[in-house]
Design a protein around this motif. Structure first.
Motif, short mmCIF file in Angstrom:
data_model
loop_
_atom_site.label_atom_id
_atom_site.label_comp_id
_atom_site.label_asym_id
_atom_site.label_seq_id
_atom_site.Cartn_x
_atom_site.Cartn_y
_atom_site.Cartn_z
N PRO A 126 4.74 -6.74 2.61
CA PRO A 126 4.08 -6.58 3.91
C PRO A 126 2.67 -6.03 3.75
N PRO A 127 1.69 -6.58 4.46
CA PRO A 127 0.31 -6.09 4.34
C PRO A 127 0.12 -4.77 5.07
N GLY A 128 -0.70 -3.89 4.47
CA GLY A 128 -1.12 -2.67 5.11
C GLY A 128 -0.06 -1.60 5.31
N ILE A 129 1.05 -1.69 4.58
CA ILE A 129 2.14 -0.72 4.75
C ILE A 129 2.41 -0.04 3.42
N CYS A 130 2.51 1.28 3.44
CA CYS A 130 2.90 2.02 2.24
C CYS A 130 4.42 1.94 2.09
N LEU A 131 4.86 1.62 0.90
CA LEU A 131 6.29 1.47 0.63
C LEU A 131 6.72 2.44 -0.47
N ARG A 132 7.96 2.85 -0.42
CA ARG A 132 8.55 3.64 -1.50
C ARG A 132 8.96 2.67 -2.61
N GLU A 133 9.17 3.22 -3.80
CA GLU A 133 9.52 2.36 -4.95
C GLU A 133 10.77 1.54 -4.69
N HIS A 134 11.79 2.14 -4.11
CA HIS A 134 13.04 1.39 -3.87
C HIS A 134 12.82 0.27 -2.85
N ASP A 135 11.90 0.45 -1.90
CA ASP A 135 11.61 -0.61 -0.93
C ASP A 135 10.93 -1.79 -1.62
N MET A 141 2.12 -6.36 -11.34
CA MET A 141 1.32 -6.52 -10.13
C MET A 141 0.28 -5.42 -10.02
N ILE A 142 0.63 -4.20 -10.40
CA ILE A 142 -0.33 -3.09 -10.38
C ILE A 142 -1.41 -3.33 -11.41
N ALA A 143 -1.02 -3.73 -12.62
CA ALA A 143 -1.99 -3.99 -13.69
C ALA A 143 -2.92 -5.15 -13.33
N SER A 144 -2.43 -6.10 -12.55
CA SER A 144 -3.24 -7.27 -12.16
C SER A 144 -4.11 -7.00 -10.93
N GLY A 145 -3.98 -5.83 -10.34
CA GLY A 145 -4.81 -5.50 -9.18
C GLY A 145 -4.30 -6.09 -7.88
N LEU A 146 -3.01 -6.42 -7.82
CA LEU A 146 -2.44 -6.96 -6.59
C LEU A 146 -1.75 -5.90 -5.75
N MET A 147 -1.46 -4.76 -6.38
CA MET A 147 -0.76 -3.69 -5.71
C MET A 147 -1.26 -2.37 -6.30
N THR A 148 -1.14 -1.32 -5.53
CA THR A 148 -1.54 0.01 -6.00
C THR A 148 -0.41 0.99 -5.72
N ARG A 149 -0.46 2.13 -6.42
CA ARG A 149 0.50 3.20 -6.17
C ARG A 149 -0.17 4.52 -6.51
N LYS A 150 0.42 5.59 -5.98
CA LYS A 150 -0.08 6.92 -6.31
C LYS A 150 0.31 7.24 -7.75
N LYS A 151 -0.39 8.20 -8.33
CA LYS A 151 -0.13 8.59 -9.73
C LYS A 151 1.30 9.06 -9.94
N ASP A 152 1.90 9.66 -8.92
CA ASP A 152 3.28 10.15 -9.06
C ASP A 152 4.32 9.04 -8.89
N GLY A 153 3.86 7.79 -8.74
CA GLY A 153 4.78 6.66 -8.64
C GLY A 153 5.31 6.40 -7.25
N THR A 154 4.70 7.01 -6.24
CA THR A 154 5.15 6.79 -4.87
C THR A 154 4.09 6.01 -4.10
N ASP A 155 4.41 5.67 -2.89
CA ASP A 155 3.48 5.00 -1.98
C ASP A 155 2.82 3.77 -2.58
N TYR A 156 3.60 2.76 -2.77
CA TYR A 156 3.10 1.47 -3.25
C TYR A 156 2.50 0.74 -2.06
#
Length: 189
Positions: free
Chosen positions: A109-118, A139-154
């Protein structure tokens, strides 16, 4: 009694204005005045406004990409997906991997922060080899998705997909729509 609208179509307003001027004869205003009158009657401020709006509409109708999608590459990528639009296996070719990632990106989904399990749940629905962690990291390495350093909020990174990815996403969207709803029909591996 209501009136039925009668559409009026003129391929070239200049020819239309000249024909109208001939019908009006000596009482006809100048050509430019008549063109402005017709533009206002069509809902524009004046002839220049009508010209600008027409030019903008033509630019918007034109595809943004100057190069067409590589149909062979899109076809190779499509072979990596099942009839329901799920990724069957991780492709061996890098270019096909990248397109597959774009297809997964489109499922987020665009524009929504997701948890890892989601994110994992979404990715599990979109592939058959049960490795959401690899897909997520790639996907993170390719620049398609981002996450916080602690591994949350994708979050999906919003950007314009390349022509090949757009073609693949379009084809897979049709397949995904034809997919039976969760809990119905056959499951995936």
């Amino acid at each position: 009694m209501t009136k039925t609208p009668i559409p009026l179509r003129a391929d070239d307003m200049t020819h239309f204005a000249r024909a109208l001027a001939r019908q009006l004869g000596d009482t006809s205003p100048s050509h430019l005045t008549l063109m402005n009158m017709l533009a206002r009657a069509a809902g524009f401020q004046n002839l220049q406004h009508m010209r600008g709006a027409t030019a903008a509409a033509k630019r918007l109708d034109r595809p943004d990409d100057t190069h067409p999608a590589d149909a062979r590459l899109v076809e190779r990528a499509l072979h990596q997906f099942d009839a329901g639009g799920r990724l069957i296996r991780w492709p061996s070719r890098r270019a096909v991997q990248t397109l597959a990632l774009w297809a997964l990106w489109a499922a987020l989904p665009p524009g929504i922060c997701l948890r890892e399990h989601d994110v994992n749940d979404i990715l599990r629905r979109e592939h058959c080899f049960d490795d959401p962690a690899t897909l997520r990291r790639t996907m993170i390495a390719s620049g398609l998705m981002t996450r916080k350093k602690d591994g949350t909020d994708y979050q999906r990174l919003e950007q314009k997909p390349p022509a090949e990815a757009t073609a693949l996403i379009r084809a897979l969207t049709a397949r995904r729509r034809a997919r039976p709803a969760e809990g119905q029909g056959a499951g995936h591996a």
